[in-house]
Design a protein around this motif. Sequence first.
Motif, PDB file in Angstrom:
ATOM      1  N   HIS A  24      -5.682 -12.378  33.544  1.00 47.60           N
ATOM      2  CA  HIS A  24      -4.227 -12.319  33.579  1.00 47.60           C
ATOM      3  C   HIS A  24      -3.761 -11.227  32.622  1.00 47.60           C
ATOM      4  CE1 HIS A  24      -4.499 -16.285  35.513  1.00 47.60           C
ATOM      5  NE2 HIS A  24      -5.316 -16.624  34.520  1.00 47.60           N
ATOM      6  N   ALA A  25      -2.491 -10.848  32.709  1.00 48.62           N
ATOM      7  CA  ALA A  25      -1.982  -9.816  31.801  1.00 48.62           C
ATOM      8  C   ALA A  25      -0.526 -10.054  31.446  1.00 48.62           C
ATOM      9  CB  ALA A  25      -2.145  -8.433  32.420  1.00 48.62           C
ATOM     10  N   THR A  26      -0.164  -9.671  30.227  1.00 52.47           N
ATOM     11  CA  THR A  26       1.207  -9.743  29.734  1.00 52.47           C
ATOM     12  C   THR A  26       1.553  -8.414  29.075  1.00 52.47           C
ATOM     13  OG1 THR A  26       1.140 -12.136  29.365  1.00 52.47           O
ATOM     14  CG2 THR A  26       2.721 -10.896  28.047  1.00 52.47           C
ATOM     15  N   VAL A  27       2.835  -8.023  29.126  1.00 52.19           N
ATOM     16  CA  VAL A  27       3.314  -6.836  28.418  1.00 52.19           C
ATOM     17  C   VAL A  27       4.399  -7.272  27.440  1.00 52.19           C
ATOM     18  CG1 VAL A  27       4.291  -4.525  28.605  1.00 52.19           C
ATOM     19  CG2 VAL A  27       2.863  -5.415  30.467  1.00 52.19           C
ATOM     20  N   ASP A 131       2.481   1.612  23.526  1.00 53.85           N
ATOM     21  CA  ASP A 131       3.259   2.825  23.246  1.00 53.85           C
ATOM     22  C   ASP A 131       3.672   2.864  21.778  1.00 53.85           C
ATOM     23  OD1 ASP A 131       3.150   3.499  25.955  1.00 53.85           O
ATOM     24  OD2 ASP A 131       5.087   2.550  26.400  1.00 53.85           O
ATOM     25  N   LEU A 132       3.650   4.058  21.198  1.00 52.13           N
ATOM     26  CA  LEU A 132       4.175   4.299  19.861  1.00 52.13           C
ATOM     27  C   LEU A 132       5.117   5.493  19.927  1.00 52.13           C
ATOM     28  CD1 LEU A 132       0.888   4.031  17.727  1.00 52.13           C
ATOM     29  CD2 LEU A 132       2.727   2.336  17.818  1.00 52.13           C
ATOM     30  N   ALA A 133       6.136   5.493  19.088  1.00 51.31           N
ATOM     31  CA  ALA A 133       7.069   6.621  19.044  1.00 51.31           C
ATOM     32  C   ALA A 133       7.637   6.776  17.646  1.00 51.31           C
ATOM     33  CB  ALA A 133       8.197   6.444  20.058  1.00 51.31           C
ATOM     34  N   GLY A 134       8.122   7.994  17.350  1.00 52.57           N
ATOM     35  CA  GLY A 134       8.638   8.312  16.025  1.00 52.57           C
ATOM     36  C   GLY A 134      10.151   8.250  15.943  1.00 52.57           C
ATOM     37  N   SER A 185      -6.849  -6.597  16.622  1.00 52.92           N
ATOM     38  CA  SER A 185      -5.659  -6.157  15.896  1.00 52.92           C
ATOM     39  C   SER A 185      -5.340  -4.692  16.174  1.00 52.92           C
ATOM     40  CB  SER A 185      -5.855  -6.337  14.381  1.00 52.92           C
ATOM     41  OG  SER A 185      -6.064  -7.691  14.051  1.00 52.92           O
ATOM     42  N   ILE A 186      -4.046  -4.408  16.317  1.00 51.98           N
ATOM     43  CA  ILE A 186      -3.539  -3.033  16.399  1.00 51.98           C
ATOM     44  C   ILE A 186      -2.869  -2.732  15.069  1.00 51.98           C
ATOM     45  CG2 ILE A 186      -2.055  -1.416  17.645  1.00 51.98           C
ATOM     46  CD1 ILE A 186      -2.009  -3.482  19.947  1.00 51.98           C
ATOM     47  N   ARG A 187      -3.305  -1.664  14.389  1.00 54.16           N
ATOM     48  CA  ARG A 187      -2.691  -1.256  13.130  1.00 54.16           C
ATOM     49  C   ARG A 187      -2.088   0.136  13.286  1.00 54.16           C
ATOM     50  NH1 ARG A 187      -6.799  -3.299   8.251  1.00 54.16           N
ATOM     51  NH2 ARG A 187      -6.449  -5.547   8.591  1.00 54.16           N
ATOM     52  N   PHE A 188      -0.886   0.300  12.749  1.00 56.62           N
ATOM     53  CA  PHE A 188      -0.160   1.566  12.902  1.00 56.62           C
ATOM     54  C   PHE A 188       0.882   1.668  11.795  1.00 56.62           C
ATOM     55  CE2 PHE A 188       2.143  -1.754  15.049  1.00 56.62           C
ATOM     56  CZ  PHE A 188       3.473  -1.488  14.808  1.00 56.62           C
ATOM     57  N   ASP A 198       5.733  -0.553  21.147  1.00 56.24           N
ATOM     58  CA  ASP A 198       6.386  -1.208  22.283  1.00 56.24           C
ATOM     59  C   ASP A 198       5.380  -1.306  23.422  1.00 56.24           C
ATOM     60  OD1 ASP A 198       8.363  -2.424  23.764  1.00 56.24           O
ATOM     61  OD2 ASP A 198       9.549  -0.606  24.092  1.00 56.24           O
ATOM     62  N   ASN A 199       5.695  -2.163  24.404  1.00 48.53           N
ATOM     63  CA  ASN A 199       4.948  -2.236  25.669  1.00 48.53           C
ATOM     64  C   ASN A 199       3.443  -2.458  25.462  1.00 48.53           C
ATOM     65  OD1 ASN A 199       7.387  -1.691  27.065  1.00 48.53           O
ATOM     66  ND2 ASN A 199       7.099   0.493  26.664  1.00 48.53           N
ATOM     67  N   ILE A 200       3.108  -3.504  24.714  1.00 49.17           N
ATOM     68  CA  ILE A 200       1.697  -3.841  24.489  1.00 49.17           C
ATOM     69  C   ILE A 200       1.179  -4.600  25.707  1.00 49.17           C
ATOM     70  CG2 ILE A 200       0.064  -5.008  22.978  1.00 49.17           C
ATOM     71  CD1 ILE A 200       2.192  -4.793  20.763  1.00 49.17           C
ATOM     72  N   ASN A 201       0.294  -3.976  26.450  1.00 49.12           N
ATOM     73  CA  ASN A 201      -0.232  -4.516  27.708  1.00 49.12           C
ATOM     74  C   ASN A 201      -1.633  -5.054  27.471  1.00 49.12           C
ATOM     75  OD1 ASN A 201      -1.617  -4.659  30.267  1.00 49.12           O
ATOM     76  ND2 ASN A 201       0.013  -3.421  31.173  1.00 49.12           N
ATOM     77  N   PHE A 202      -1.823  -6.357  27.683  1.00 43.16           N
ATOM     78  CA  PHE A 202      -3.135  -6.954  27.435  1.00 43.16           C
ATOM     79  C   PHE A 202      -3.431  -8.039  28.467  1.00 43.16           C
ATOM     80  CE2 PHE A 202      -0.083  -9.463  25.112  1.00 43.16           C
ATOM     81  CZ  PHE A 202      -0.516 -10.774  25.230  1.00 43.16           C
ATOM     82  N   ASP A 203      -4.722  -8.253  28.706  1.00 45.46           N
ATOM     83  CA  ASP A 203      -5.201  -9.315  29.592  1.00 45.46           C
ATOM     84  C   ASP A 203      -5.902 -10.381  28.775  1.00 45.46           C
ATOM     85  OD1 ASP A 203      -4.502  -7.583  31.637  1.00 45.46           O
ATOM     86  OD2 ASP A 203      -6.564  -7.051  32.154  1.00 45.46           O
TER      87      ASP A 203
END
Length: 235
Positions: A24-27, A131-134, A185-188, A198-203
């Motif tokens: 399955h997947a969620t955003v 997605d990442l943005a400044g 983990s996502i680190r930024f 934004d828009n973290i897409n994972f299954d």
Amino acid sequence: MKAKSLLLQTTLAGAAVLLAASAHATVLTFDLDPDIPNYGDIPGSYGDNVNAASDAVGTYLMGNGYTPNVTTEYRTWQISTDTVAYNNLDFWHDSYGDLSKVAFSVTSSDHFAEITLVPEPGWAIRLNSFDLAGYPGVDHPNSQVRILDGTSNTVLLDYSPVTILGAGGTHSTFTPSLTFAGPISIRFGYNDWNVGIDNINFDQVTAVPEPETYAMLLAGLGLIGFMARRGKQSV
């Protein structure tokens, strides 16, 4: 032989359906309900056990389905002490490139942001993209972006250094397509809370074949063996 072959194909097809149905997947879009102001805390339960396009916390986009066996954790770490400074991230509406409604570090200097996806036992995470943005609509060069084992903090994937886009209404998309059987983990935003996500897409996918899949395969193979023995005895 034709009957045996058909039985084997049917058994394997049933197993394949079981495995496919478990993906399955969620955003995570950070569309919160009710909406919160800039600098507001992202609710810790946003993204927990998603089983519909919306819940009491917010709304989501759906990839291949839902992720009812995954929870989310949000943290702001202090770099110099290597400790969690805040158990949350902050929210911002716009001006992070062309992204709207993003999550970012609670504070800037000596800190970074972390989002951890935690699967329940028997499940794994497939991190498809994010997605990442400044801010404020400018590029951020020499940024650090890392994907880690959420338990041991071992780096699984390191994009650093990388320029995070934001100028001219743009953003950067990362597509790790990484599957991991445990928290990931996502680190930024290292020393830079002007990088938002934004828009973290994972299954969620099965970490191992389900017990019923094994049972189906073994039952089918056992029946095939029995039929083969009967065939020999009747000759």
